[in-house]
Design a protein around this motif. Structure first.
Motif, short mmCIF file in Angstrom:
data_model
loop_
_atom_site.label_atom_id
_atom_site.label_comp_id
_atom_site.label_asym_id
_atom_site.label_seq_id
_atom_site.Cartn_x
_atom_site.Cartn_y
_atom_site.Cartn_z
N ALA A 233 0.84 -1.19 0.00
CA ALA A 233 0.00 0.00 0.00
C ALA A 233 0.88 1.24 0.00
CB ALA A 233 -0.90 0.01 1.22
N ARG A 234 0.47 2.25 -0.75
CA ARG A 234 1.20 3.51 -0.81
C ARG A 234 0.27 4.63 -0.35
NH1 ARG A 234 3.96 3.32 -6.78
NH2 ARG A 234 5.27 1.51 -6.44
N VAL A 235 0.86 5.65 0.24
CA VAL A 235 0.09 6.80 0.68
C VAL A 235 -0.09 7.73 -0.51
CG1 VAL A 235 0.05 8.80 2.20
CG2 VAL A 235 0.98 6.62 3.01
N VAL A 236 -1.33 8.10 -0.77
CA VAL A 236 -1.64 8.99 -1.87
C VAL A 236 -2.25 10.25 -1.26
CG1 VAL A 236 -2.98 9.28 -3.96
CG2 VAL A 236 -2.04 7.06 -3.40
N ARG A 237 -1.67 11.40 -1.58
CA ARG A 237 -2.10 12.65 -0.97
C ARG A 237 -3.28 13.30 -1.70
NH1 ARG A 237 0.06 11.60 3.56
NH2 ARG A 237 2.30 11.63 3.64
N ASN A 238 -3.31 13.19 -3.02
CA ASN A 238 -4.40 13.84 -3.76
C ASN A 238 -4.70 13.06 -5.02
OD1 ASN A 238 -2.32 14.49 -5.50
ND2 ASN A 238 -2.14 16.59 -4.79
N LYS A 239 -5.64 13.56 -5.79
CA LYS A 239 -6.10 12.86 -6.98
C LYS A 239 -5.02 12.76 -8.05
CE LYS A 239 -10.29 13.83 -8.41
NZ LYS A 239 -11.41 14.49 -9.10
N GLN A 240 -4.18 13.78 -8.16
CA GLN A 240 -3.10 13.74 -9.17
C GLN A 240 -2.14 12.59 -8.89
OE1 GLN A 240 -1.48 17.67 -8.88
NE2 GLN A 240 -2.59 18.37 -10.70
N ASP A 241 -1.79 12.41 -7.61
CA ASP A 241 -0.90 11.30 -7.26
C ASP A 241 -1.56 9.96 -7.57
OD1 ASP A 241 1.09 12.97 -6.39
OD2 ASP A 241 0.49 12.86 -4.27
N LEU A 242 -2.85 9.87 -7.29
CA LEU A 242 -3.56 8.63 -7.55
C LEU A 242 -3.55 8.29 -9.04
CD1 LEU A 242 -5.42 6.37 -6.42
CD2 LEU A 242 -7.33 7.89 -6.91
N VAL A 243 -3.84 9.28 -9.88
CA VAL A 243 -3.86 9.05 -11.32
C VAL A 243 -2.46 8.73 -11.83
CG1 VAL A 243 -4.30 10.16 -13.55
CG2 VAL A 243 -5.91 10.47 -11.68
N ARG A 244 -1.46 9.47 -11.35
CA ARG A 244 -0.08 9.23 -11.78
C ARG A 244 0.36 7.81 -11.42
NH1 ARG A 244 2.75 12.45 -8.56
NH2 ARG A 244 1.89 14.29 -9.58
N ARG A 245 0.07 7.39 -10.19
CA ARG A 245 0.47 6.03 -9.77
C ARG A 245 -0.29 4.96 -10.56
NH1 ARG A 245 3.82 6.15 -5.31
NH2 ARG A 245 3.71 8.07 -4.10
N PHE A 246 -1.53 5.24 -10.90
CA PHE A 246 -2.28 4.29 -11.71
C PHE A 246 -1.60 4.07 -13.06
CE2 PHE A 246 -5.36 3.72 -15.17
CZ PHE A 246 -5.86 2.48 -14.83
N PHE A 247 -1.22 5.17 -13.73
CA PHE A 247 -0.59 5.03 -15.03
C PHE A 247 0.81 4.43 -14.92
CE2 PHE A 247 -3.86 8.14 -16.34
CZ PHE A 247 -4.38 7.40 -17.38
N GLU A 248 1.54 4.74 -13.85
CA GLU A 248 2.84 4.12 -13.65
C GLU A 248 2.70 2.62 -13.47
OE1 GLU A 248 4.50 6.08 -10.28
OE2 GLU A 248 5.00 7.90 -11.39
N THR A 249 1.72 2.21 -12.69
CA THR A 249 1.49 0.79 -12.45
C THR A 249 1.07 0.09 -13.73
OG1 THR A 249 0.79 1.30 -10.20
CG2 THR A 249 0.22 -0.86 -11.04
N SER A 250 0.18 0.72 -14.49
CA SER A 250 -0.28 0.09 -15.73
C SER A 250 0.85 -0.01 -16.74
CB SER A 250 -1.47 0.84 -16.32
OG SER A 250 -1.10 2.14 -16.69
N ARG A 251 1.74 0.99 -16.80
CA ARG A 251 2.89 0.91 -17.71
C ARG A 251 3.85 -0.19 -17.30
NH1 ARG A 251 3.93 6.93 -17.20
NH2 ARG A 251 2.25 7.77 -18.43
N SER A 252 4.13 -0.29 -15.99
CA SER A 252 5.07 -1.32 -15.54
C SER A 252 4.51 -2.71 -15.74
CB SER A 252 5.44 -1.08 -14.07
OG SER A 252 4.31 -1.25 -13.26
N GLU A 253 3.19 -2.87 -15.60
CA GLU A 253 2.59 -4.19 -15.81
C GLU A 253 2.55 -4.55 -17.29
OE1 GLU A 253 -1.19 -4.24 -13.93
OE2 GLU A 253 -0.35 -4.27 -11.91
N SER A 254 2.38 -3.56 -18.16
CA SER A 254 2.31 -3.86 -19.59
C SER A 254 3.71 -4.19 -20.14
CB SER A 254 1.71 -2.69 -20.36
OG SER A 254 2.55 -1.55 -20.25
N ARG A 255 4.77 -3.68 -19.53
CA ARG A 255 6.14 -3.97 -19.97
C ARG A 255 6.58 -5.37 -19.53
NH1 ARG A 255 8.74 1.77 -18.22
NH2 ARG A 255 7.60 3.02 -19.74
N ALA A 256 6.05 -5.80 -18.41
CA ALA A 256 6.49 -7.10 -17.87
C ALA A 256 5.91 -8.25 -18.63
CB ALA A 256 6.08 -7.19 -16.40
#
Length: 117
Positions: free
Chosen positions: A94-117
């Motif tokens: 679990a990661r601490v997310v402070r606002n909506k921008q962080d949430l969206v950014r982490r979502f796209f980072e996670t989706s990119r890392s999963e698509s590369r693997a």
């Protein structure tokens, strides 16, 4: 001859309009019958929606004004302070997310890392 053909054409159009009106009238009668059958269901649904709105409003009021019992403080008791902080309980993954921008950014980072693997 042209006048007779024009009159026949107008008569056919009028008969078609009358027939179509009768057809639509029958369909509306069937629809109204179905709506009368559904009336009790609609009333029940409406009352359920009203109850839900009341419940949500009551929950909002309870959240805004929490009803906590009054705590009596004995004059003899002294406040106690901890000399150490309690360790923060971290949930693995679990990661601490402070606002909506962080949430969206982490979502796209996670989706990119999963698509590369």
């Amino acid at each position: 001859m042209a006048a007779t053909l024009t009159d026949l054409f107008i008569i056919l159009l009028l008969l078609g309009a009358i027939g179509y009106g009768w057809y639509v009238s029958r369909k509306v009668q069937v629809l109204m019958g179905a709506l009368k059958e559904m009336e009790p269901l609609v009333k029940e649904f409406s009352s359920a929606v009203d109850k839900t709105e009341d419940s949500v409003n009551q929950l909002k009021l309870n959240l805004e004004e929490p009803s906590q019992p009054a705590v009596e403080v004995d004059e003899e008791d002294e406040p106690m302070f901890s000399t150490r902080r309690q360790p923060a309980h971290k949930i693995p993954g679990a990661r601490v997310v402070r606002n909506k921008q962080d949430l969206v950014r982490r979502f796209f980072e996670t989706s990119r890392s999963e698509s590369r693997a």
